[in-house]
Design a protein around this motif. Structure first.
Motif, PDB file in Angstrom:
ATOM      1  N   ASP A 180      -8.619  -9.534   2.097  1.00  0.00           N
ATOM      2  CA  ASP A 180      -9.509  -8.475   2.568  1.00  0.00           C
ATOM      3  C   ASP A 180      -9.613  -8.442   4.087  1.00  0.00           C
ATOM      4  O   ASP A 180      -9.713  -7.362   4.684  1.00  0.00           O
ATOM      5  CB  ASP A 180     -10.911  -8.629   1.971  1.00  0.00           C
ATOM      6  CG  ASP A 180     -11.002  -8.118   0.549  1.00  0.00           C
ATOM      7  OD1 ASP A 180     -10.095  -7.367   0.114  1.00  0.00           O
ATOM      8  OD2 ASP A 180     -11.976  -8.472  -0.145  1.00  0.00           O
ATOM      9  N   LEU A 204      -6.602  -6.598   5.122  1.00  0.00           N
ATOM     10  CA  LEU A 204      -6.715  -5.191   4.740  1.00  0.00           C
ATOM     11  C   LEU A 204      -7.716  -4.465   5.639  1.00  0.00           C
ATOM     12  O   LEU A 204      -7.459  -3.334   6.082  1.00  0.00           O
ATOM     13  CB  LEU A 204      -7.118  -5.057   3.268  1.00  0.00           C
ATOM     14  CG  LEU A 204      -6.074  -5.491   2.244  1.00  0.00           C
ATOM     15  CD1 LEU A 204      -6.664  -5.448   0.836  1.00  0.00           C
ATOM     16  CD2 LEU A 204      -4.816  -4.632   2.330  1.00  0.00           C
ATOM     17  N   ASP A 205      -8.838  -5.116   5.942  1.00  0.00           N
ATOM     18  CA  ASP A 205      -9.830  -4.510   6.828  1.00  0.00           C
ATOM     19  C   ASP A 205      -9.250  -4.270   8.217  1.00  0.00           C
ATOM     20  O   ASP A 205      -9.548  -3.258   8.863  1.00  0.00           O
ATOM     21  CB  ASP A 205     -11.082  -5.374   6.906  1.00  0.00           C
ATOM     22  CG  ASP A 205     -11.869  -5.402   5.590  1.00  0.00           C
ATOM     23  OD1 ASP A 205     -11.607  -4.546   4.708  1.00  0.00           O
ATOM     24  OD2 ASP A 205     -12.729  -6.300   5.437  1.00  0.00           O
ATOM     25  N   ASP A 259      -8.712 -13.410  -2.508  1.00  0.00           N
ATOM     26  CA  ASP A 259      -9.016 -12.015  -2.228  1.00  0.00           C
ATOM     27  C   ASP A 259      -9.784 -11.833  -0.915  1.00  0.00           C
ATOM     28  O   ASP A 259      -9.530 -10.872  -0.182  1.00  0.00           O
ATOM     29  CB  ASP A 259      -9.741 -11.359  -3.389  1.00  0.00           C
ATOM     30  CG  ASP A 259     -10.997 -12.105  -3.837  1.00  0.00           C
ATOM     31  OD1 ASP A 259     -11.276 -13.197  -3.323  1.00  0.00           O
ATOM     32  OD2 ASP A 259     -11.686 -11.573  -4.726  1.00  0.00           O
ATOM     33  N   THR A 308      -5.385   0.489  -4.457  1.00  0.00           N
ATOM     34  CA  THR A 308      -6.639  -0.233  -4.695  1.00  0.00           C
ATOM     35  C   THR A 308      -6.463  -1.683  -4.255  1.00  0.00           C
ATOM     36  O   THR A 308      -5.358  -2.226  -4.289  1.00  0.00           O
ATOM     37  CB  THR A 308      -7.041  -0.215  -6.188  1.00  0.00           C
ATOM     38  OG1 THR A 308      -6.098  -0.981  -6.939  1.00  0.00           O
ATOM     39  CG2 THR A 308      -7.120   1.216  -6.725  1.00  0.00           C
ATOM     40  N   ARG A 309      -7.567  -2.276  -3.877  1.00  0.00           N
ATOM     41  CA  ARG A 309      -7.517  -3.675  -3.456  1.00  0.00           C
ATOM     42  C   ARG A 309      -6.972  -4.557  -4.580  1.00  0.00           C
ATOM     43  O   ARG A 309      -6.149  -5.423  -4.342  1.00  0.00           O
ATOM     44  CB  ARG A 309      -8.902  -4.159  -3.009  1.00  0.00           C
ATOM     45  CG  ARG A 309      -9.319  -3.549  -1.676  1.00  0.00           C
ATOM     46  CD  ARG A 309     -10.698  -4.035  -1.247  1.00  0.00           C
ATOM     47  NE  ARG A 309     -11.142  -3.329  -0.056  1.00  0.00           N
ATOM     48  CZ  ARG A 309     -10.999  -3.782   1.195  1.00  0.00           C
ATOM     49  NH1 ARG A 309     -10.434  -4.938   1.415  1.00  0.00           N
ATOM     50  NH2 ARG A 309     -11.429  -3.067   2.214  1.00  0.00           N
ATOM     51  N   GLN A 310      -7.431  -4.322  -5.811  1.00  0.00           N
ATOM     52  CA  GLN A 310      -7.001  -5.167  -6.927  1.00  0.00           C
ATOM     53  C   GLN A 310      -5.496  -5.080  -7.158  1.00  0.00           C
ATOM     54  O   GLN A 310      -4.840  -6.100  -7.387  1.00  0.00           O
ATOM     55  CB  GLN A 310      -7.756  -4.804  -8.216  1.00  0.00           C
ATOM     56  CG  GLN A 310      -7.524  -5.797  -9.330  1.00  0.00           C
ATOM     57  CD  GLN A 310      -7.890  -7.228  -8.959  1.00  0.00           C
ATOM     58  OE1 GLN A 310      -8.963  -7.501  -8.440  1.00  0.00           O
ATOM     59  NE2 GLN A 310      -6.993  -8.163  -9.199  1.00  0.00           N
ATOM     60  N   TYR A 344      -3.861  -7.001  -4.313  1.00  0.00           N
ATOM     61  CA  TYR A 344      -3.989  -8.447  -4.536  1.00  0.00           C
ATOM     62  C   TYR A 344      -2.940  -8.921  -5.532  1.00  0.00           C
ATOM     63  O   TYR A 344      -2.247  -9.911  -5.290  1.00  0.00           O
ATOM     64  CB  TYR A 344      -5.347  -8.828  -5.135  1.00  0.00           C
ATOM     65  CG  TYR A 344      -6.598  -8.495  -4.378  1.00  0.00           C
ATOM     66  CD1 TYR A 344      -6.618  -8.358  -2.999  1.00  0.00           C
ATOM     67  CD2 TYR A 344      -7.791  -8.323  -5.079  1.00  0.00           C
ATOM     68  CE1 TYR A 344      -7.797  -8.058  -2.344  1.00  0.00           C
ATOM     69  CE2 TYR A 344      -8.965  -8.033  -4.425  1.00  0.00           C
ATOM     70  CZ  TYR A 344      -8.976  -7.895  -3.056  1.00  0.00           C
ATOM     71  OH  TYR A 344     -10.140  -7.609  -2.416  1.00  0.00           O
ATOM     72  N   LEU A 362      -8.598   2.569   2.144  1.00  0.00           N
ATOM     73  CA  LEU A 362      -9.043   2.056   0.834  1.00  0.00           C
ATOM     74  C   LEU A 362     -10.486   2.425   0.593  1.00  0.00           C
ATOM     75  O   LEU A 362     -11.291   2.454   1.466  1.00  0.00           O
ATOM     76  CB  LEU A 362      -8.890   0.536   0.769  1.00  0.00           C
ATOM     77  CG  LEU A 362      -7.476   0.004   0.794  1.00  0.00           C
ATOM     78  CD1 LEU A 362      -7.472  -1.511   0.854  1.00  0.00           C
ATOM     79  CD2 LEU A 362      -6.714   0.446  -0.446  1.00  0.00           C
ATOM     80  N   TYR A 398       0.839  -1.211   0.000  1.00  0.00           N
ATOM     81  CA  TYR A 398       0.000   0.000   0.000  1.00  0.00           C
ATOM     82  C   TYR A 398       0.869   1.255   0.000  1.00  0.00           C
ATOM     83  O   TYR A 398       0.656   2.168  -0.798  1.00  0.00           O
ATOM     84  CB  TYR A 398      -0.936  -0.037   1.215  1.00  0.00           C
ATOM     85  CG  TYR A 398      -1.782   1.194   1.376  1.00  0.00           C
ATOM     86  CD1 TYR A 398      -2.997   1.315   0.698  1.00  0.00           C
ATOM     87  CD2 TYR A 398      -1.377   2.243   2.201  1.00  0.00           C
ATOM     88  CE1 TYR A 398      -3.790   2.446   0.845  1.00  0.00           C
ATOM     89  CE2 TYR A 398      -2.167   3.380   2.354  1.00  0.00           C
ATOM     90  CZ  TYR A 398      -3.366   3.473   1.673  1.00  0.00           C
ATOM     91  OH  TYR A 398      -4.134   4.603   1.816  1.00  0.00           O
TER      92      TYR A 398
END
Length: 156
Positions: free
Chosen positions: A142, A145-146, A138, A119-121, A124, A156, A113
């Motif tokens: 997530d 990431l959360d 994913d 972005t998440r994509q 990933y 994000l 990051y």
């Protein structure tokens, strides 16, 4: 005459596949490719393999990073379980926390990051390319990431 011997158990554990430079796992293979693996790389497991895997499972369930790391450092023979040590070393990194209070997966995602991938994509894609040892999809990424969002380390 009845055969009472235990059934043969085989391991098929590819870390690469011919013609697939970005191989992500057996889920992306078709039936013919799976047959190729069965015919060419399967290994019959023996008693020693079960002893090694039993100890690995015992340590995995206990979630004691220090005991796990000690066993990994002291074990020099892995039998037919050629991917086990790398996978367990990755698991120890997940159990261990750095000075920032993050495990290796969290720290790696934060680094991705902070390198400009917002972005998440994109996160990933980089994680899957550099850290595929974890075998995460994913949804699992997530969750990490959360957690970083809740700690207010990323947005994000």
């Amino acid at each position: 005459e009845t055969d009472l011997s235990p059934p043969a158990i085989f391991l098929i554990c590819p870390d690469a596949f011919p013609g697939k430079p970005d191989f992500k796992g057996m889920g992306e293979l078709n039936g013919e490719e799976l047959e190729y693996l069965y015919d060419n790389i399967r290994l019959q497991l023996d008693e020693e393999d079960f002893v090694i895997s039993g100890k690995a499972w015992e340590l995995y369930v206990a979630s004691d990073a220090k005991a796990f790391e000690k066993w990994l450092n002291e074990t020099h023979f892995w039998g037919s379980l050629h991917c086990l040590k790398l996978a367990m070393e990755a698991h120890v990194k997940r159990l261990s926390v750095n000075l920032n209070g993050l495990n290796a997966v969290e720290q790696r995602l934060l680094d991705i990051y902070n390198s400009g991938n917002k972005t998440r994509q994109s996160i990933y894609s980089i994680f899957w390319h550099t850290d595929k040892i974890y075998g995460m999809g994913d949804l699992e990424i997530d969750l990490y990431l959360d957690g970083l969002i809740k700690k207010q380390l990323i947005n994000l």
